[in-house]
Design a protein around this motif. Structure first.
Motif, PDB file in Angstrom:
ATOM      1  N   HIS A 167       0.832  -1.204   0.000  1.00 33.39           N
ATOM      2  CA  HIS A 167       0.000   0.000   0.000  1.00 33.39           C
ATOM      3  C   HIS A 167       0.867   1.255   0.000  1.00 33.39           C
ATOM      4  CE1 HIS A 167      -4.015  -1.747   0.709  1.00 33.39           C
ATOM      5  NE2 HIS A 167      -3.365  -2.681   1.354  1.00 33.39           N
ATOM      6  N   LEU A 168       1.908   1.251   0.820  1.00 40.01           N
ATOM      7  CA  LEU A 168       2.754   2.430   0.940  1.00 40.01           C
ATOM      8  C   LEU A 168       3.636   2.623  -0.286  1.00 40.01           C
ATOM      9  CD1 LEU A 168       4.028   2.396   4.631  1.00 40.01           C
ATOM     10  CD2 LEU A 168       2.036   3.502   3.671  1.00 40.01           C
ATOM     11  N   TYR A 169       4.292   1.553  -0.712  1.00 36.57           N
ATOM     12  CA  TYR A 169       5.274   1.690  -1.781  1.00 36.57           C
ATOM     13  C   TYR A 169       4.628   1.916  -3.147  1.00 36.57           C
ATOM     14  CZ  TYR A 169       9.096   0.525   1.350  1.00 36.57           C
ATOM     15  OH  TYR A 169      10.025   0.563   2.367  1.00 36.57           O
ATOM     16  N   LEU A 170       3.404   1.481  -3.330  1.00 39.15           N
ATOM     17  CA  LEU A 170       2.726   1.768  -4.587  1.00 39.15           C
ATOM     18  C   LEU A 170       2.443   3.260  -4.717  1.00 39.15           C
ATOM     19  CD1 LEU A 170       0.179  -1.165  -4.954  1.00 39.15           C
ATOM     20  CD2 LEU A 170       2.275  -0.772  -6.230  1.00 39.15           C
ATOM     21  N   ALA A 171       2.019   3.878  -3.614  1.00 41.75           N
ATOM     22  CA  ALA A 171       1.715   5.306  -3.631  1.00 41.75           C
ATOM     23  C   ALA A 171       2.983   6.153  -3.547  1.00 41.75           C
ATOM     24  CB  ALA A 171       0.782   5.653  -2.469  1.00 41.75           C
ATOM     25  N   ASN A 172       4.045   5.599  -2.954  1.00 43.64           N
ATOM     26  CA  ASN A 172       5.278   6.360  -2.720  1.00 43.64           C
ATOM     27  C   ASN A 172       6.490   5.512  -3.103  1.00 43.64           C
ATOM     28  OD1 ASN A 172       3.685   8.403  -1.119  1.00 43.64           O
ATOM     29  ND2 ASN A 172       3.441   6.631   0.180  1.00 43.64           N
ATOM     30  N   PRO A 173       6.775   5.376  -4.408  1.00 43.73           N
ATOM     31  CA  PRO A 173       7.816   4.450  -4.855  1.00 43.73           C
ATOM     32  C   PRO A 173       9.235   4.822  -4.448  1.00 43.73           C
ATOM     33  CG  PRO A 173       6.969   5.715  -6.708  1.00 43.73           C
ATOM     34  CD  PRO A 173       6.081   6.004  -5.545  1.00 43.73           C
ATOM     35  N   THR A 174       9.453   6.030  -3.882  1.00 40.18           N
ATOM     36  CA  THR A 174      10.803   6.428  -3.492  1.00 40.18           C
ATOM     37  C   THR A 174      11.077   6.206  -2.008  1.00 40.18           C
ATOM     38  OG1 THR A 174      10.121   8.723  -3.094  1.00 40.18           O
ATOM     39  CG2 THR A 174      10.861   8.169  -5.307  1.00 40.18           C
ATOM     40  N   LEU A 175      10.154   5.608  -1.277  1.00 34.90           N
ATOM     41  CA  LEU A 175      10.387   5.353   0.146  1.00 34.90           C
ATOM     42  C   LEU A 175      11.619   4.482   0.343  1.00 34.90           C
ATOM     43  CD1 LEU A 175       6.841   4.654   1.653  1.00 34.90           C
ATOM     44  CD2 LEU A 175       8.202   6.731   1.826  1.00 34.90           C
ATOM     45  N   GLY A 176      12.304   4.703   1.448  1.00 31.56           N
ATOM     46  CA  GLY A 176      13.494   3.915   1.756  1.00 31.56           C
ATOM     47  C   GLY A 176      13.136   2.575   2.372  1.00 31.56           C
ATOM     48  N   ALA A 177      14.151   1.937   2.963  1.00 33.45           N
ATOM     49  CA  ALA A 177      13.967   0.608   3.542  1.00 33.45           C
ATOM     50  C   ALA A 177      13.041   0.671   4.750  1.00 33.45           C
ATOM     51  CB  ALA A 177      15.312   0.022   3.950  1.00 33.45           C
ATOM     52  N   PRO A 178      12.145  -0.302   4.902  1.00 28.05           N
ATOM     53  CA  PRO A 178      11.269  -0.327   6.080  1.00 28.05           C
ATOM     54  C   PRO A 178      12.003  -0.883   7.300  1.00 28.05           C
ATOM     55  CG  PRO A 178      10.829  -2.226   4.693  1.00 28.05           C
ATOM     56  CD  PRO A 178      11.863  -1.415   3.971  1.00 28.05           C
ATOM     57  N   LYS A 179      11.553  -0.481   8.458  1.00 23.85           N
ATOM     58  CA  LYS A 179      12.020  -1.107   9.702  1.00 23.85           C
ATOM     59  C   LYS A 179      11.170  -2.354   9.938  1.00 23.85           C
ATOM     60  CE  LYS A 179      14.238   2.833  10.253  1.00 23.85           C
ATOM     61  NZ  LYS A 179      15.664   2.972   9.934  1.00 23.85           N
ATOM     62  N   LEU A 180      11.773  -3.386  10.486  1.00 27.16           N
ATOM     63  CA  LEU A 180      11.052  -4.626  10.778  1.00 27.16           C
ATOM     64  C   LEU A 180      11.159  -4.931  12.266  1.00 27.16           C
ATOM     65  CD1 LEU A 180       9.584  -7.245   9.917  1.00 27.16           C
ATOM     66  CD2 LEU A 180      11.846  -8.255   9.498  1.00 27.16           C
ATOM     67  N   VAL A 181      10.002  -5.044  12.920  1.00 25.55           N
ATOM     68  CA  VAL A 181       9.970  -5.379  14.351  1.00 25.55           C
ATOM     69  C   VAL A 181       9.273  -6.722  14.499  1.00 25.55           C
ATOM     70  CG1 VAL A 181       9.204  -4.664  16.645  1.00 25.55           C
ATOM     71  CG2 VAL A 181       9.880  -2.930  14.958  1.00 25.55           C
ATOM     72  N   LEU A 182      10.009  -7.718  14.960  1.00 25.25           N
ATOM     73  CA  LEU A 182       9.484  -9.070  15.158  1.00 25.25           C
ATOM     74  C   LEU A 182       9.095  -9.214  16.623  1.00 25.25           C
ATOM     75  CD1 LEU A 182      12.187 -11.031  13.100  1.00 25.25           C
ATOM     76  CD2 LEU A 182       9.983 -10.141  12.312  1.00 25.25           C
ATOM     77  N   THR A 183       7.817  -9.443  16.899  1.00 23.51           N
ATOM     78  CA  THR A 183       7.323  -9.475  18.270  1.00 23.51           C
ATOM     79  C   THR A 183       7.037 -10.898  18.742  1.00 23.51           C
ATOM     80  OG1 THR A 183       5.011  -9.228  17.605  1.00 23.51           O
ATOM     81  CG2 THR A 183       6.278  -7.210  17.920  1.00 23.51           C
ATOM     82  N   HIS A 184       6.710 -11.017  20.043  1.00 26.43           N
ATOM     83  CA  HIS A 184       6.382 -12.277  20.698  1.00 26.43           C
ATOM     84  C   HIS A 184       7.570 -13.244  20.688  1.00 26.43           C
ATOM     85  CE1 HIS A 184       2.496 -10.472  19.815  1.00 26.43           C
ATOM     86  NE2 HIS A 184       1.952 -11.253  20.726  1.00 26.43           N
ATOM     87  N   LYS A 185       8.743 -12.677  20.783  1.00 33.30           N
ATOM     88  CA  LYS A 185       9.963 -13.481  20.827  1.00 33.30           C
ATOM     89  C   LYS A 185       9.979 -14.407  22.029  1.00 33.30           C
ATOM     90  CE  LYS A 185      14.976 -12.850  21.386  1.00 33.30           C
ATOM     91  NZ  LYS A 185      16.056 -11.825  21.525  1.00 33.30           N
TER      92      LYS A 185
END
Length: 636
Positions: A177-195
């Motif tokens: 959804h984000l990258y289609l509307a904004n193709p120049t966005l940088g790398a996303p942050k990834l948060v893995l929960t319930h470790k």
């Protein structure tokens, strides 16, 4: 200068080039100064930007948006509240069905974190699929993506389906959804929960599995899209050789962890926010500050211009419009200058717009503030009491049909669109999203609107009778999966092709149906199989009108898809009506016939001007059973 993928800024000398008449910048998705949005408005907008820049001290907007996305119960709200906590303690939210307070995010919530001179505006996006439409409506270029993944959910989906499917559902369906509307966005942050729900070795294995599937999924999509020349391959980050998620942008969170990981996330967000600092004209910054202090949810452009001039800002209307375009592209406000009913209105309080979505899509058992109900007047001027109100709400949640007075009351009661004129603007805004259709005239009853999301029944597949003829096409949607709301927009789009005084519309969860001028037009869609079927049924003497209706309906759907979900690669199958009539198991079909337009433009139709005999398997049939025709001459 078109299609320069790495062109980020233009020369300010453009402002003084009096003989320059045309500047082609199509496809320059990396442009930052001026932004793509400003450049798309023409050379005059570019010159205005640099002229304003030269006349005042340049500053930058102080806010950077952080979009926190992920499935419901991923831990998004807990993450944001913990990052905000000045005591550096972990905060968990109530999510269980038996919790005293349900703190699940509805649509989205906006929070902020101040780190030195930088203000991070965190948007907590509701994870339920019904809220996905808010992503593209409210997020623009100035955005840092953070995807939160519940590793328990990943483990469960991986076992039930595949790891690749789990990555698609928990990450790519949100990021797209984000990258289609904004193709120049940088790398996303990834948060893995319930470790904390896994042993160390098990969690590390799941994490490695997740990242590998994410890399493979992205590589396959990019290769496929590049081969087809589609929109998706323009997303710069997905073309990187480092993978979807960079190692330094991946974080692991469990209830047993201390606050260190949250400090690391804060630091990372602060570092990423520096890339969004842009030099802006002083007057643009002043307009931004004054817009933020305006009291109402929206104003017209003329109202804003007058207010700013009275406050000492010397602006022309054209100058203000260009500034508002920039603020719109940055996510500071919402403006739809190309949507006719809304082009004069600027919605500068985005949270108030999302409340409109909440009015329609609040699906909790105690929704719509029944306990605080106050009687209101219906279309006859008669008071609606609580019992009638509850009956109307029950009908709405089962059929999708809501009376005009009830819709207006809900909007006025639960949003800042309180005046009659405000409510009409709010309804026009919702209609522009293609989330509801109406007002629909009802015999001896009040006008009503239809919201496809709440229709609980389903259409069955078309059944051809011996007394009628059906023309049918099937659409297969390849590429990234279409969100549920796009299918509902198809239903509304079908209804919008007709006038309610000549058509009898029906809406179900899986499509829409209209009877008009002896034609039965039906759309049936299926999100799981990623398909839709359009059929037009009538008697044979109406076959020319049937073809005209099938062509216009199908191309309308394809045109909307190109705008709403540009990475969808549609395939159209047109079936032989003769085979359908005979009930042939494998009817003759044509793939992407020349009367459809997959690129959204108008087709050059190859219509048969007269009846001809053609072959269908071994049978000789009339040409209109397979090909469009402009009229039917029964004397042949």
């Amino acid at each position: 200068m078109s299609h320069c993928m790495f062109l980020k800024s233009l020369n300010s000398g453009i402002a003084g080039m009096s003989t320059l008449r045309t500047l082609r910048l199509a496809g320059n998705v990396a442009l930052e100064t001026p932004t793509v949005e400003i450049c798309s408005r023409g050379l005059h907008a570019i010159k205005q930007f640099y002229q304003d820049l030269s006349e005042g001290v340049a500053k930058s907007f102080p806010f950077v948006t952080v979009a926190v996305l992920g499935s419901t119960m991923a831990g998004k709200t807990s993450l944001i509240r913990t990052l905000q906590n000045a005591d550096r303690k972990r905060i968990l939210t109530n999510r269980s069905p038996d919790a005293v307070t349900d703190e699940t995010t509805k649509v989205f919530k906006m929070e902020k974190i101040e780190i030195g001179d930088t203000v991070l505006r965190l948007i907590d996006m509701g994870g339920q699929e019904v809220y996905h439409i808010a992503y593209q409506l409210t997020l623009r270029q100035n955005c840092i993506p953070v995807i939160v993944v519940n590793m328990q959910q990943y483990d469960k989906i991986s076992r039930e389906a595949t790891g690749r499917e789990a990555v698609r559902r928990l990450a790519f369906d949100y990021l797209s959804h984000l990258y289609l509307a904004n193709p120049t966005l940088g790398a996303p942050k990834l948060v893995l929960t319930h470790k904390d729900q896994f042993k160390k070795g098990v969690f590390d294995t799941l994490k490695a599995d997740f990242l590998q599937h994410a890399l493979e999924l992205c590589d396959d999509l990019v290769k496929e899209e590049k081969a087809l020349g589609s929109h998706f391959c323009q997303i710069q980050h997905f073309n990187t050789t480092r993978g979807v998620f960079f190692v330094e942008d991946i974080y692991e969170v469990g209830t047993d962890d201390g606050y260190l990981v949250f400090d690391q996330i804060k630091t990372s967000l602060l570092e990423s926010s520096q890339s969004f600092v842009k030099l802006l004209p002083q007057v643009w910054v002043e307009v931004n500050e004054k817009v933020a202090s305006m009291p109402f949810a929206y104003n017209t452009v003329d109202e804003m211009l007058l207010a700013f001039q009275q406050q000492g800002l010397k602006l022309t209307q054209n100058q203000l419009r260009i500034i508002l375009m920039y603020m719109n592209s940055c996510g500071k406000l919402l403006w739809y200058p190309d949507v006719e009913p809304l082009q004069t209105f600027v919605f500068h309080k985005i949270s108030e717009v999302t409340k409109l979505l909440l009015v329609l899509y609040n699906h909790e058992s105690d929704a719509w503030n029944v306990e605080s109900f106050v009687p209101y007047l219906d279309h006859r001027g008669m008071p609606v009491e609580k019992e009638e109100f509850e009956a109307s709400m029950k009908r709405f949640k089962s059929t999708g049909l809501i009376s005009e007075s009830l819709l207006y009351w809900l909007i006025g009661k639960q949003t800042s669109f309180t005046r009659d004129s405000d409510v009409k603007v709010a309804v026009a805004l919702l209609k522009s999203f293609r989330l509801l259709y109406g007002p629909l005239k009802q015999d001896s009853q009040e006008d009503a609107f239809i919201v496809p999301y709440f229709a609980s029944n389903y259409f069955e597949a078309a059944i051809t009778s011996e007394e009628s003829l059906s023309l049918q096409v099937d659409l297969k949607f390849n590429g990234l999966s279409l969100p549920q709301y796009v299918f509902h927009q198809m239903s509304v789009g079908l209804l919008e092709l007709f006038s309610d005084d000549v058509a009898l519309p029906q809406v179900q969860q899986n499509g829409a149906r209209v009877y008009c001028n002896d034609l039965d037009v039906k759309l049936i869609h299926n999100k799981v199989s990623r398909t839709a079927s359009v059929s037009v049924t009538s008697s044979v003497e109406h076959i020319a009108a049937m073809w005209d209706m099938l062509i216009s309906t199908t191309n309308n759907i394809l045109k909307h898809l190109l705008k709403a979900w540009p990475v969808c690669r549609s395939v159209v199958l047109s079936y032989c009506a003769h085979c359908q009539l005979l009930g042939v198991a494998h009817p003759v079909k044509k793939v992407n016939p020349n009367w459809i337009s997959l690129k959204g433009g108008l087709s050059k139709l190859n219509l048969h001007q007269e009846l001809k005999m053609i072959l269908c398997n071994e049978d000789r049939i009339l040409s209109p059973f397979q090909y469009p025709c402009t009229y039917l001459n029964l004397s042949i």
